[in-house]
Write a protein that holds these residues in place. Sequence first.
Motif, mmCIF file in Angstrom:
data_model
loop_
_atom_site.group_PDB
_atom_site.id
_atom_site.type_symbol
_atom_site.label_atom_id
_atom_site.label_comp_id
_atom_site.label_asym_id
_atom_site.label_seq_id
_atom_site.Cartn_x
_atom_site.Cartn_y
_atom_site.Cartn_z
ATOM 1 N N LEU A 1 -5.338 43.039 7.285
ATOM 2 C CA LEU A 1 -5.373 44.495 7.411
ATOM 3 C C LEU A 1 -4.089 45.046 8.026
ATOM 4 O O LEU A 1 -3.619 46.109 7.633
ATOM 5 C CB LEU A 1 -6.586 44.931 8.217
ATOM 6 N N ARG A 2 -3.508 44.315 8.962
ATOM 7 C CA ARG A 2 -2.225 44.751 9.535
ATOM 8 C C ARG A 2 -1.112 44.675 8.497
ATOM 9 O O ARG A 2 -0.217 45.513 8.475
ATOM 10 C CB ARG A 2 -1.861 43.896 10.734
ATOM 11 N N ARG A 3 -1.156 43.658 7.665
ATOM 12 C CA ARG A 3 -0.090 43.473 6.674
ATOM 13 C C ARG A 3 -0.184 44.491 5.545
ATOM 14 O O ARG A 3 0.825 45.048 5.114
ATOM 15 C CB ARG A 3 -0.147 42.052 6.100
ATOM 16 N N THR A 4 -1.385 44.756 5.042
ATOM 17 C CA THR A 4 -1.522 45.585 3.844
ATOM 18 C C THR A 4 -1.942 47.026 4.120
ATOM 19 O O THR A 4 -1.702 47.883 3.269
ATOM 20 C CB THR A 4 -2.560 44.975 2.885
ATOM 21 N N GLN A 5 -2.592 47.277 5.230
ATOM 22 C CA GLN A 5 -3.127 48.608 5.545
ATOM 23 C C GLN A 5 -4.129 49.092 4.493
ATOM 24 O O GLN A 5 -4.280 50.279 4.268
ATOM 25 C CB GLN A 5 -1.996 49.638 5.697
ATOM 26 N N GLN A 6 -4.810 48.179 3.822
ATOM 27 C CA GLN A 6 -5.808 48.518 2.809
ATOM 28 C C GLN A 6 -7.207 48.324 3.389
ATOM 29 O O GLN A 6 -7.868 47.324 3.159
ATOM 30 C CB GLN A 6 -5.652 47.639 1.569
ATOM 31 N N TRP A 7 -7.670 49.307 4.109
ATOM 32 C CA TRP A 7 -8.972 49.205 4.756
ATOM 33 C C TRP A 7 -10.108 49.199 3.740
ATOM 34 O O TRP A 7 -11.150 48.608 3.972
ATOM 35 C CB TRP A 7 -9.159 50.347 5.749
ATOM 36 N N TRP B 1 -14.072 44.984 2.053
ATOM 37 C CA TRP B 1 -15.327 44.489 1.474
ATOM 38 C C TRP B 1 -15.069 43.514 0.333
ATOM 39 O O TRP B 1 -15.897 42.665 0.030
ATOM 40 C CB TRP B 1 -16.204 45.642 1.002
ATOM 41 N N GLN B 2 -13.913 43.613 -0.327
ATOM 42 C CA GLN B 2 -13.608 42.736 -1.452
ATOM 43 C C GLN B 2 -13.401 41.291 -1.005
ATOM 44 O O GLN B 2 -13.620 40.364 -1.779
ATOM 45 C CB GLN B 2 -12.376 43.231 -2.196
ATOM 46 N N ILE B 3 -12.994 41.101 0.232
ATOM 47 C CA ILE B 3 -12.842 39.737 0.749
ATOM 48 C C ILE B 3 -14.207 39.050 0.788
ATOM 49 O O ILE B 3 -14.346 37.883 0.430
ATOM 50 C CB ILE B 3 -12.199 39.757 2.143
ATOM 51 N N TRP B 4 -15.237 39.771 1.188
ATOM 52 C CA TRP B 4 -16.569 39.186 1.328
ATOM 53 C C TRP B 4 -17.182 38.834 -0.016
ATOM 54 O O TRP B 4 -17.988 37.912 -0.110
ATOM 55 C CB TRP B 4 -17.498 40.128 2.088
ATOM 56 N N ASN C 1 -2.214 36.025 1.307
ATOM 57 C CA ASN C 1 -1.143 35.032 1.162
ATOM 58 C C ASN C 1 -1.711 33.655 1.501
ATOM 59 O O ASN C 1 -2.858 33.526 1.920
ATOM 60 C CB ASN C 1 0.086 35.410 1.993
ATOM 61 N N ILE C 2 -0.921 32.626 1.335
ATOM 62 C CA ILE C 2 -1.439 31.255 1.438
ATOM 63 C C ILE C 2 -1.935 30.936 2.853
ATOM 64 O O ILE C 2 -2.950 30.262 3.020
ATOM 65 C CB ILE C 2 -0.393 30.222 0.943
ATOM 66 N N THR C 3 -1.247 31.443 3.873
ATOM 67 C CA THR C 3 -1.670 31.190 5.248
ATOM 68 C C THR C 3 -2.988 31.883 5.549
ATOM 69 O O THR C 3 -3.895 31.285 6.149
ATOM 70 C CB THR C 3 -0.589 31.686 6.231
ATOM 71 N N GLU C 4 -3.118 33.131 5.127
ATOM 72 C CA GLU C 4 -4.357 33.861 5.328
ATOM 73 C C GLU C 4 -5.502 33.198 4.572
ATOM 74 O O GLU C 4 -6.617 33.078 5.096
ATOM 75 C CB GLU C 4 -4.204 35.313 4.880
ATOM 76 N N PHE C 5 -5.235 32.771 3.360
ATOM 77 C CA PHE C 5 -6.260 32.120 2.555
ATOM 78 C C PHE C 5 -6.754 30.835 3.221
ATOM 79 O O PHE C 5 -7.958 30.593 3.323
ATOM 80 C CB PHE C 5 -5.722 31.818 1.160
ATOM 81 N N ARG C 6 -5.823 30.019 3.700
ATOM 82 C CA ARG C 6 -6.205 28.760 4.345
ATOM 83 C C ARG C 6 -6.984 29.002 5.632
ATOM 84 O O ARG C 6 -7.973 28.303 5.905
ATOM 85 C CB ARG C 6 -4.973 27.916 4.617
ATOM 86 N N CYS C 7 -6.554 29.961 6.433
ATOM 87 C CA CYS C 7 -7.281 30.273 7.669
ATOM 88 C C CYS C 7 -8.670 30.804 7.359
ATOM 89 O O CYS C 7 -9.645 30.437 8.027
ATOM 90 C CB CYS C 7 -6.503 31.293 8.502
ATOM 91 N N TYR C 8 -8.774 31.666 6.360
ATOM 92 C CA TYR C 8 -10.068 32.236 5.991
ATOM 93 C C TYR C 8 -11.025 31.151 5.506
ATOM 94 O O TYR C 8 -12.171 31.073 5.947
ATOM 95 C CB TYR C 8 -9.871 33.296 4.908
ATOM 96 N N ARG C 9 -10.547 30.288 4.624
ATOM 97 C CA ARG C 9 -11.407 29.213 4.114
ATOM 98 C C ARG C 9 -11.765 28.211 5.193
ATOM 99 O O ARG C 9 -12.872 27.683 5.218
ATOM 100 C CB ARG C 9 -10.731 28.493 2.938
#
Length: 76
Positions: free
Chosen positions: A25-31, A35-38, A46-54
Amino acid sequence: MLTLIQTGFMLTGLILVLATLTLYLRRTQQWQALWQIWVGQLRDLNITEFRCYRSGILLLFIGILIRIINLTLYGA
């Protein structure tokens, strides 16, 4: 002992998921895209965010499995 391990896994997983969402959210500012992440429709991580999320989701899942094992073996 399993209760402590379960709590550790779930707390760590929750922290990772929330930290990843905060970074995104800080990187994209797309609040509105939060919900699309869920629902798995967001392809903008990005790859780091994806790996941390998974990793966070995996730790939450392991925590839930440990909880089920704990309840099965030792009851409530």
